[in-house]
Motif scaffolding. Structure first.
Motif, mmCIF file in Angstrom:
data_model
loop_
_atom_site.group_PDB
_atom_site.id
_atom_site.type_symbol
_atom_site.label_atom_id
_atom_site.label_comp_id
_atom_site.label_asym_id
_atom_site.label_seq_id
_atom_site.Cartn_x
_atom_site.Cartn_y
_atom_site.Cartn_z
ATOM 1 N N GLU A 33 0.845 -1.193 0.000
ATOM 2 C CA GLU A 33 0.000 0.000 0.000
ATOM 3 C C GLU A 33 0.886 1.251 0.000
ATOM 4 N N ILE A 34 0.269 2.434 0.054
ATOM 5 C CA ILE A 34 1.030 3.686 0.100
ATOM 6 C C ILE A 34 0.164 4.753 0.760
ATOM 7 N N ASP A 35 0.817 5.727 1.385
ATOM 8 C CA ASP A 35 0.119 6.839 2.033
ATOM 9 C C ASP A 35 0.723 8.150 1.543
ATOM 10 N N LEU A 36 -0.012 8.840 0.668
ATOM 11 C CA LEU A 36 0.468 10.106 0.110
ATOM 12 C C LEU A 36 -0.083 11.325 0.856
ATOM 13 N N SER A 37 -0.804 11.090 1.948
ATOM 14 C CA SER A 37 -1.403 12.208 2.679
ATOM 15 C C SER A 37 -0.538 12.686 3.843
ATOM 16 N N VAL A 38 0.659 12.129 3.997
ATOM 17 C CA VAL A 38 1.455 12.387 5.202
ATOM 18 C C VAL A 38 1.856 13.863 5.344
ATOM 19 N N ALA A 39 2.245 14.502 4.241
ATOM 20 C CA ALA A 39 2.644 15.910 4.328
ATOM 21 C C ALA A 39 1.450 16.797 4.668
ATOM 22 N N SER A 40 0.282 16.463 4.126
ATOM 23 C CA SER A 40 -0.918 17.236 4.433
ATOM 24 C C SER A 40 -1.360 17.015 5.876
ATOM 25 N N THR A 41 -1.168 15.802 6.387
ATOM 26 C CA THR A 41 -1.445 15.532 7.795
ATOM 27 C C THR A 41 -0.532 16.367 8.679
ATOM 28 N N LEU A 42 0.734 16.434 8.295
ATOM 29 C CA LEU A 42 1.697 17.272 9.022
ATOM 30 C C LEU A 42 1.232 18.724 9.030
ATOM 31 N N ALA A 43 0.821 19.231 7.861
ATOM 32 C CA ALA A 43 0.411 20.637 7.752
ATOM 33 C C ALA A 43 -0.854 20.916 8.557
ATOM 34 N N LEU A 44 -1.832 20.005 8.503
ATOM 35 C CA LEU A 44 -3.069 20.208 9.250
ATOM 36 C C LEU A 44 -2.812 20.148 10.752
ATOM 37 N N THR A 45 -1.904 19.287 11.172
ATOM 38 C CA THR A 45 -1.512 19.239 12.583
ATOM 39 C C THR A 45 -0.885 20.557 13.013
ATOM 40 N N SER A 46 0.020 21.075 12.184
ATOM 41 C CA SER A 46 0.671 22.339 12.494
ATOM 42 C C SER A 46 -0.336 23.483 12.554
ATOM 43 N N ALA A 47 -1.282 23.500 11.603
ATOM 44 C CA ALA A 47 -2.303 24.548 11.593
ATOM 45 C C ALA A 47 -3.194 24.454 12.830
ATOM 46 N N GLY A 99 -0.574 8.131 10.383
ATOM 47 C CA GLY A 99 -1.154 9.427 10.703
ATOM 48 C C GLY A 99 -0.635 9.984 12.010
ATOM 49 N N ALA A 100 -0.491 9.113 13.016
ATOM 50 C CA ALA A 100 -0.002 9.561 14.322
ATOM 51 C C ALA A 100 1.439 10.056 14.229
ATOM 52 N N VAL A 101 2.291 9.318 13.513
ATOM 53 C CA VAL A 101 3.695 9.717 13.386
ATOM 54 C C VAL A 101 3.822 10.989 12.543
ATOM 55 N N ALA A 102 3.026 11.101 11.472
ATOM 56 C CA ALA A 102 3.041 12.330 10.668
ATOM 57 C C ALA A 102 2.595 13.523 11.502
ATOM 58 N N SER A 103 1.643 13.299 12.399
ATOM 59 C CA SER A 103 1.204 14.363 13.300
ATOM 60 C C SER A 103 2.326 14.758 14.259
ATOM 61 N N GLY A 104 3.047 13.745 14.780
ATOM 62 C CA GLY A 104 4.195 14.050 15.625
ATOM 63 C C GLY A 104 5.257 14.839 14.876
ATOM 64 N N ALA A 105 5.452 14.497 13.593
ATOM 65 C CA ALA A 105 6.387 15.256 12.769
ATOM 66 C C ALA A 105 5.898 16.685 12.573
ATOM 67 N N GLY A 106 4.557 16.865 12.528
ATOM 68 C CA GLY A 106 4.004 18.214 12.402
ATOM 69 C C GLY A 106 4.285 19.061 13.627
ATOM 70 N N VAL A 107 4.178 18.456 14.811
ATOM 71 C CA VAL A 107 4.517 19.171 16.048
ATOM 72 C C VAL A 107 6.000 19.534 16.042
ATOM 73 N N LEU A 108 6.843 18.569 15.674
ATOM 74 C CA LEU A 108 8.282 18.826 15.612
ATOM 75 C C LEU A 108 8.597 19.940 14.624
ATOM 76 N N TRP A 109 7.996 19.890 13.444
ATOM 77 C CA TRP A 109 8.222 20.899 12.406
ATOM 78 C C TRP A 109 7.827 22.286 12.912
ATOM 79 N N THR A 110 6.675 22.361 13.571
ATOM 80 C CA THR A 110 6.171 23.645 14.073
ATOM 81 C C THR A 110 7.123 24.257 15.082
ATOM 82 N N LEU A 111 7.602 23.452 16.009
ATOM 83 C CA LEU A 111 8.507 23.971 17.037
ATOM 84 C C LEU A 111 9.908 24.210 16.478
ATOM 85 N N GLN A 112 10.317 23.392 15.523
ATOM 86 C CA GLN A 112 11.642 23.555 14.939
ATOM 87 C C GLN A 112 11.764 24.883 14.200
ATOM 88 N N TYR A 113 10.722 25.233 13.440
ATOM 89 C CA TYR A 113 10.759 26.474 12.671
ATOM 90 C C TYR A 113 10.015 27.612 13.359
#
Length: 359
Positions: free
Chosen positions: A84-98, A240-254
């Motif tokens: 399978e594949i999951d192409l929504s990971v970057a959007s999940t990251l962005a929605l988490t950050s928002a 989805g959970a890990v992409a969300s964690g990456a979104g939190v990391l991205w938000t605080l990193q930048y």
């Protein structure tokens, strides 16, 4: 299966079961070691030919730039191994950050906002899993749709504005060096521990072995008792959970939340996973190879940036690596099949290796 009263076949006619491989041999049985070797060569060339590449400051920048990719690539590896594949990971990251930005602006403490954002990512991944497994829709189509949906929701929350008022101690804390070692942010150690956890899960557990079985032949895996649908559902939820964690990391990193955060990141994640030796058709892959692929992609992009190469060219390079990662294994397989002797009697054409082993 044969009825109970069917006479047992003589011992000489019974198929022999291969001895189980150790977790270490399973982890090293795929393309992980060659990719690691290629990474060492590429890194050595970069150190010798690119000014400032080997400095602690640049190494720190390199590690932080691939942190989110490395996190998301781990569950993506498990998903691709199952075919399978999951192409929504970057959007999940962005929605988490928002979401984190909106909650913070509303006066919600980060100690509360972060768990809420992580639960959101869990729900987004579960939706992908539900549509793929329960509704029986192709994961490619599903996650292309949710990729647009989740990104659109991020724009609904923030529009074109940015939230950049996060506490400085949270923002600077993400970049702190581990034990004072320059060039080694603590987040790199945390992601390394996460990668080790995923490696144990994939290579040293019955669950991990079942993922290879699903990717090789989902119908056969189902007949052996593997809960194929539930397994895939939880993999998408984990993604989805890990992409969300990456979104939190991205938000605080930048130190900022934007709806256009991590545009195109899913391309880099998939490229790193395939570069790490995971077959796009499922059934083959290792965590060692994927971690090496993430690092190699990061080294290549960082070296090109130091040469003054623009972001547009970097996108072209990433796309070229992605295509090469898909095409090269197929070319190698065709060459090997032509050079190898004819299959022995009883062999089934198209049989695929299990547990990450190459034929």
């Amino acid at each position: 299966m044969a009825p109970d009263d069917t006479p047992a076949a003589p011992d000489r006619e019974r198929p022999r079961t291969a001895a189980p491989r150790s977790p270490l041999r399973s982890a090293l049985s795929t393309q992980g070691v060659p990719v690691l070797g290629a990474l060492l060569v590429v890194a050595a060339v970069a150190v010798l030919t690119v000014d400032m590449f080997g400095t602690p400051r640049n190494i720190n920048f390199l590690v932080l730039s691939i942190a989110a990719i490395a996190m998301i690539a781990l569950p993506m590896t498990l998903i691709v191994i199952t075919g399978e594949i999951d192409l929504s990971v970057a959007s999940t990251l962005a929605l988490t950050s928002a979401t984190l930005g909106v909650l913070w602006e509303a006066g919600t403490p980060l100690e509360t906002a972060i768990p809420v954002a992580l639960l959101l990512g869990l729900a987004l991944g579960a939706l992908n899993g539900f549509l793929t497994t329960v509704c029986g829709l192709p994961s490619l189509a599903v996650t292309i749709g949710t990729m647009a949906l989740y990104r659109g929701l991020a724009y609904v929350l923030l529009g074109d504005r940015a939230v950049a008022s996060y506490p400085q101690d949270w923002v600077s804390g993400v970049r702190q060096p581990f034990l004072g070692i320059q060039g080694l942010p603590w987040i790199a150690v945390a992601i390394g521990a996460l990668a080790l956890l995923f490696a144990v899960l994939l290579h040293a557990t019955a669950f991990g072995r079942s993922l290879y079985d699903i990717g090789s032949n989902a119908e056969a895996a189902r007949f052996t008792g593997v809960p194929v649908k539930w397994t895939k559902f939880w993999l998408f939820t984990l993604s989805g959970a890990v992409a969300s964690g990456a979104g939190v990391l991205w938000t605080l990193q930048y130190g900022t939340s934007r709806a256009d955060t991590a545009m195109g990141l899913e391309l880099q994640v998939v490229a790193a996973v395939l570069l790490g030796g995971v077959s796009i058709f499922g059934g083959v892959g290792s965590i060692l190879g994927v971690v090496s692929g993430v690092l190699m992609l990061g080294v290549i992009r960082n070296a090109l940036q130091l040469f003054g190469i623009g972001s547009d060219v970097l996108q072209v390079v990433t796309g070229a690596i992605l295509i090469a990662s898909v095409v090269t294994p197929n070319i190698v397989a065709r060459v090997r099949s032509r050079r190898s002797p004819a299959a022995p009697t009883g062999a089934v054409p198209g049989d695929r290796p299990h547990n990450g082993e190459k034929s």
